[in-house]
Design a protein around this motif. Sequence first.
Motif, PDB file in Angstrom:
ATOM      1  N   ALA A 384      -5.032  16.188 -10.539  1.00  0.00           N
ATOM      2  CA  ALA A 384      -4.729  17.250 -11.506  1.00  0.00           C
ATOM      3  C   ALA A 384      -4.773  18.637 -10.878  1.00  0.00           C
ATOM      4  O   ALA A 384      -4.638  19.637 -11.586  1.00  0.00           O
ATOM      5  N   GLY A 385      -4.972  18.692  -9.566  1.00  0.00           N
ATOM      6  CA  GLY A 385      -5.003  19.976  -8.882  1.00  0.00           C
ATOM      7  C   GLY A 385      -6.324  20.713  -9.014  1.00  0.00           C
ATOM      8  O   GLY A 385      -6.385  21.919  -8.756  1.00  0.00           O
ATOM      9  N   ARG A 386      -7.391  20.006  -9.379  1.00  0.00           N
ATOM     10  CA  ARG A 386      -8.702  20.640  -9.553  1.00  0.00           C
ATOM     11  C   ARG A 386      -9.540  20.456  -8.283  1.00  0.00           C
ATOM     12  O   ARG A 386      -9.486  19.400  -7.649  1.00  0.00           O
ATOM     13  N   MET A 387     -10.304  21.468  -7.949  1.00  0.00           N
ATOM     14  CA  MET A 387     -11.123  21.384  -6.752  1.00  0.00           C
ATOM     15  C   MET A 387     -12.280  20.406  -6.965  1.00  0.00           C
ATOM     16  O   MET A 387     -12.921  20.403  -8.014  1.00  0.00           O
ATOM     17  N   ARG A 388     -12.519  19.575  -5.950  1.00  0.00           N
ATOM     18  CA  ARG A 388     -13.669  18.680  -5.966  1.00  0.00           C
ATOM     19  C   ARG A 388     -14.326  18.718  -4.602  1.00  0.00           C
ATOM     20  O   ARG A 388     -13.681  18.974  -3.588  1.00  0.00           O
ATOM     21  N   LEU A 389     -15.624  18.453  -4.572  1.00  0.00           N
ATOM     22  CA  LEU A 389     -16.376  18.502  -3.329  1.00  0.00           C
ATOM     23  C   LEU A 389     -16.534  17.111  -2.737  1.00  0.00           C
ATOM     24  O   LEU A 389     -16.451  16.095  -3.439  1.00  0.00           O
ATOM     25  N   GLU A 390     -16.766  17.082  -1.451  1.00  0.00           N
ATOM     26  CA  GLU A 390     -17.099  15.845  -0.766  1.00  0.00           C
ATOM     27  C   GLU A 390     -18.301  15.205  -1.448  1.00  0.00           C
ATOM     28  O   GLU A 390     -19.273  15.891  -1.750  1.00  0.00           O
ATOM     29  N   PRO A 391     -18.259  13.894  -1.757  1.00  0.00           N
ATOM     30  CA  PRO A 391     -19.393  13.254  -2.422  1.00  0.00           C
ATOM     31  C   PRO A 391     -20.699  13.473  -1.667  1.00  0.00           C
ATOM     32  O   PRO A 391     -20.724  13.467  -0.437  1.00  0.00           O
ATOM     33  N   LYS A 392     -21.760  13.667  -2.411  1.00  0.00           N
ATOM     34  CA  LYS A 392     -23.042  13.978  -1.803  1.00  0.00           C
ATOM     35  C   LYS A 392     -23.521  12.843  -0.895  1.00  0.00           C
ATOM     36  O   LYS A 392     -24.125  13.085   0.148  1.00  0.00           O
ATOM     37  N   GLU A 393     -23.240  11.605  -1.291  1.00  0.00           N
ATOM     38  CA  GLU A 393     -23.659  10.468  -0.469  1.00  0.00           C
ATOM     39  C   GLU A 393     -22.934  10.466   0.872  1.00  0.00           C
ATOM     40  O   GLU A 393     -23.530  10.205   1.918  1.00  0.00           O
ATOM     41  N   LYS A 394     -21.640  10.770   0.840  1.00  0.00           N
ATOM     42  CA  LYS A 394     -20.862  10.831   2.081  1.00  0.00           C
ATOM     43  C   LYS A 394     -21.334  11.983   2.955  1.00  0.00           C
ATOM     44  O   LYS A 394     -21.437  11.859   4.178  1.00  0.00           O
ATOM     45  N   LEU A 395     -21.640  13.123   2.314  1.00  0.00           N
ATOM     46  CA  LEU A 395     -22.131  14.281   3.047  1.00  0.00           C
ATOM     47  C   LEU A 395     -23.454  13.967   3.732  1.00  0.00           C
ATOM     48  O   LEU A 395     -23.669  14.310   4.901  1.00  0.00           O
ATOM     49  N   LYS A 396     -24.336  13.287   3.021  1.00  0.00           N
ATOM     50  CA  LYS A 396     -25.636  12.938   3.602  1.00  0.00           C
ATOM     51  C   LYS A 396     -25.475  11.945   4.740  1.00  0.00           C
ATOM     52  O   LYS A 396     -26.159  12.023   5.756  1.00  0.00           O
ATOM     53  N   GLU A 397     -24.539  11.013   4.582  1.00  0.00           N
ATOM     54  CA  GLU A 397     -24.270  10.054   5.653  1.00  0.00           C
ATOM     55  C   GLU A 397     -23.713  10.752   6.890  1.00  0.00           C
ATOM     56  O   GLU A 397     -24.065  10.427   8.027  1.00  0.00           O
ATOM     57  N   ARG A 398     -22.868  11.761   6.657  1.00  0.00           N
ATOM     58  CA  ARG A 398     -22.233  12.478   7.765  1.00  0.00           C
ATOM     59  C   ARG A 398     -23.187  13.446   8.455  1.00  0.00           C
ATOM     60  O   ARG A 398     -23.198  13.557   9.677  1.00  0.00           O
ATOM     61  N   CYS A 399     -23.991  14.142   7.680  1.00  0.00           N
ATOM     62  CA  CYS A 399     -24.804  15.229   8.223  1.00  0.00           C
ATOM     63  C   CYS A 399     -26.289  14.903   8.338  1.00  0.00           C
ATOM     64  O   CYS A 399     -27.044  15.688   8.906  1.00  0.00           O
ATOM     65  N   GLY A 400     -26.710  13.774   7.805  1.00  0.00           N
ATOM     66  CA  GLY A 400     -28.103  13.386   7.981  1.00  0.00           C
ATOM     67  C   GLY A 400     -29.021  13.809   6.861  1.00  0.00           C
ATOM     68  O   GLY A 400     -30.095  13.239   6.713  1.00  0.00           O
ATOM     69  N   GLN A 401     -28.641  14.811   6.079  1.00  0.00           N
ATOM     70  CA  GLN A 401     -29.486  15.220   4.970  1.00  0.00           C
ATOM     71  C   GLN A 401     -28.648  15.905   3.903  1.00  0.00           C
ATOM     72  O   GLN A 401     -27.535  16.361   4.150  1.00  0.00           O
TER      73      GLN A 401
END
Length: 435
Positions: A384-401
């Motif tokens: 729908a063209g709305r901004m969404r953020l990277e899922p928190k679980e994926k972010l934690k997996e990628r960055c460690g916290q």
Amino acid sequence: MNKSAVVIPYSPRPVQAQIHPQLESHRFCVLVTHRQLGKTVCAVNHLLKKALQNPLPHARYFYIAPFLKQAKMIAWDYVKRYTAPLPDVTVNESELAVCLPNGARIWVCGADNPDALRGTYADGVVLDEYAQIKPDVFTEIIRPMLLSREGWAVFMGTPKGQNAFFELFNRAQKSALAEPAVWWTGVFRADESGVISPAELARLKDETPDTIFRQEYLCDFTASAENVLIPIDSVLSACSRSYSPAEVRFAPKIMGIDPARFGDDRSVIFCRQGLQAFAPLVFRRLDNMTLADRAARQINIFRPDGVFVDAGCGGGVIDRLRQLGFCVTEVPFGGASLYPEQYANKRAEMWGEMRDWLKAGGALPPLPELKADLCQVCYDYDAAGRMRLEPKEKLKERCGQSPDLADALALTFAAPVRPRNSGTKEFAGCEYDVI
């Protein structure tokens, strides 16, 4: 050999003096530094000290750069310079190796011929400019070399995008949480290390393309990424600003509380008044009742016009604060946005409003943890063209916290707030505290 008679002719810079104790006390270290910090000198002297102190027979240490020619140019002169005043040192120019008075040896090598290292062992290894070294060099060759002596390794370099070095750094952050006595990660930016003067750094910023400056001097792994919500230069500008109490006196006071309860995440209390954000209170492994008591005390000090609490892990905090008579608002990060045509959910809305606040002149406390939290979140758009953020679980997996400090600040943008207490005592800010 009389160890007390051996003195390495090396005086570390203040920032190098911060790094050495970490290298000494951890088996695996990932060191991310800006250009010209002096990491190679630091690593060579770490190798030399460990080699001189090793009581085991035939100790072996290796400095490895991406290419042999590069290794010789970067490190070989340093190895010879710092070993020259030592007694009974043998230098082998053809092998780029030195033999120390206790029989330990240090080799300078290139990762472009990794098979030359197969079949030997190592007490310690430094891998410099790791972003340019193929990952399988460590996993297939270097790691087996460390087995028999339980050797250590230092990975270091300057970011070059989100590559193998970036992935290693993220894995190391998670490992450091699981095994803090074994793993360590350090990031040393030019605006924080003190090595480059502010005036010279300003000139570099003017003369260098933005992406290169952020990558080479601000240690920004995401500099070349186009989907990072908040770029590091925006954060650094905010950290360089501050407002007097008189300048924000009539702005609403807002508090964000991001409970984590137990585990690796952090519980955070963040206070903001208008364009000024104050240093947060940060806690680890704090139960919800204790966090509620800390929050109640801070509410009495700050006297906010609005208090927003993450509903995800904060049910106990919300109930306890209400039981104590405080008016708080629970915020489901996955709930509906106030601007449904612009943001996919409440979390995206709060982060988007926080980004706009930074652009409008928001001032941040200059905390390394907060800088890292703010700059690691990526975004895209839904159908729908709305901004969404990277899922928190994926972010934690990628960055460690999880970006807990940034989430707590984002909570202060959960809803519009009107000031009620403009005549109350001025707030001096929280003392930054990690428990």
